[in-house]
Design a protein around this motif. Structure first.
Motif, mmCIF file in Angstrom:
data_model
loop_
_atom_site.group_PDB
_atom_site.id
_atom_site.type_symbol
_atom_site.label_atom_id
_atom_site.label_comp_id
_atom_site.label_asym_id
_atom_site.label_seq_id
_atom_site.Cartn_x
_atom_site.Cartn_y
_atom_site.Cartn_z
ATOM 1 N N GLU A 1 71.474 -27.168 26.960
ATOM 2 C CA GLU A 1 72.363 -26.001 27.036
ATOM 3 C C GLU A 1 72.944 -25.670 25.663
ATOM 4 O O GLU A 1 73.034 -24.498 25.285
ATOM 5 N N LEU A 2 73.334 -26.696 24.912
ATOM 6 C CA LEU A 2 73.857 -26.462 23.562
ATOM 7 C C LEU A 2 72.797 -25.836 22.662
ATOM 8 O O LEU A 2 73.096 -24.928 21.874
ATOM 9 N N ARG A 3 71.576 -26.301 22.776
ATOM 10 C CA ARG A 3 70.481 -25.719 21.973
ATOM 11 C C ARG A 3 70.233 -24.267 22.356
ATOM 12 O O ARG A 3 70.031 -23.418 21.496
ATOM 13 N N LYS A 4 70.253 -23.997 23.650
ATOM 14 C CA LYS A 4 70.027 -22.630 24.121
ATOM 15 C C LYS A 4 71.126 -21.703 23.611
ATOM 16 O O LYS A 4 70.863 -20.598 23.133
ATOM 17 N N THR A 5 72.369 -22.161 23.690
ATOM 18 C CA THR A 5 73.505 -21.376 23.207
ATOM 19 C C THR A 5 73.414 -21.156 21.702
ATOM 20 O O THR A 5 73.658 -20.056 21.208
ATOM 21 N N SER A 6 73.047 -22.199 20.984
ATOM 22 C CA SER A 6 72.902 -22.099 19.533
ATOM 23 C C SER A 6 71.825 -21.084 19.156
ATOM 24 O O SER A 6 72.019 -20.264 18.249
ATOM 25 N N GLU A 7 70.704 -21.131 19.851
ATOM 26 C CA GLU A 7 69.630 -20.170 19.587
ATOM 27 C C GLU A 7 70.075 -18.746 19.886
ATOM 28 O O GLU A 7 69.757 -17.818 19.142
ATOM 29 N N SER A 8 70.824 -18.560 20.965
ATOM 30 C CA SER A 8 71.327 -17.230 21.315
ATOM 31 C C SER A 8 72.275 -16.711 20.243
ATOM 32 O O SER A 8 72.207 -15.535 19.862
ATOM 33 N N LEU A 9 73.141 -17.576 19.750
ATOM 34 C CA LEU A 9 74.080 -17.175 18.694
ATOM 35 C C LEU A 9 73.339 -16.815 17.412
ATOM 36 O O LEU A 9 73.657 -15.818 16.762
ATOM 37 N N LYS A 10 72.342 -17.614 17.064
ATOM 38 C CA LYS A 10 71.568 -17.315 15.860
ATOM 39 C C LYS A 10 70.829 -15.993 16.001
ATOM 40 O O LYS A 10 70.754 -15.212 15.062
ATOM 41 N N ALA A 11 70.286 -15.736 17.191
ATOM 42 C CA ALA A 11 69.555 -14.495 17.427
ATOM 43 C C ALA A 11 70.493 -13.292 17.355
ATOM 44 O O ALA A 11 70.161 -12.261 16.774
ATOM 45 N N SER A 12 71.685 -13.434 17.913
ATOM 46 C CA SER A 12 72.646 -12.318 17.862
ATOM 47 C C SER A 12 73.147 -12.087 16.453
ATOM 48 O O SER A 12 73.381 -10.950 16.053
ATOM 49 N N GLU A 13 73.301 -13.164 15.675
ATOM 50 C CA GLU A 13 73.741 -13.008 14.279
ATOM 51 C C GLU A 13 72.678 -12.328 13.446
ATOM 52 O O GLU A 13 72.978 -11.456 12.629
ATOM 53 N N SER A 14 71.414 -12.694 13.674
ATOM 54 C CA SER A 14 70.328 -12.092 12.874
ATOM 55 C C SER A 14 70.112 -10.633 13.262
ATOM 56 O O SER A 14 69.690 -9.827 12.437
#
Length: 73
Positions: free
Chosen positions: A57-70
């Motif tokens: 779940e932490l990895r999924k959230t981290s990936e989502s945050l990175k995608a939204s930032e990019s």
């Protein structure tokens, strides 16, 4: 006494190296520090399946945050 401590330390180190190799073979993405933390948590009674779910779940959230930032840059 120091000799017994060295033997124990070497056994722990060897065990962690084997666990890290298994982790790499399974493509978990865990580095030595993260794996060590997970092992200590399991030794203290944390449910391994629950720990795995939290990590995913932490990895999924981290990936989502990175995608939204990019996408905002």
């Amino acid at each position: 006494m120091a000799s017994a401590a060295n033997v124990n330390l070497n056994a722990v180190r060897e065990t962690m190296e084997v666990l890290l190799e298994i982790s790499r073979l399974l493509n978990t993405g865990l580095d030595m520090e993260s794996l060590s933390i997970c092992v200590r948590l399991c030794e203290q009674g944390i449910n391994p399946e629950a720990l795995s779910a939290v990590i995913k779940e932490l990895r999924k959230t981290s990936e989502s945050l990175k995608a939204s930032e990019s996408s905002t840059n």
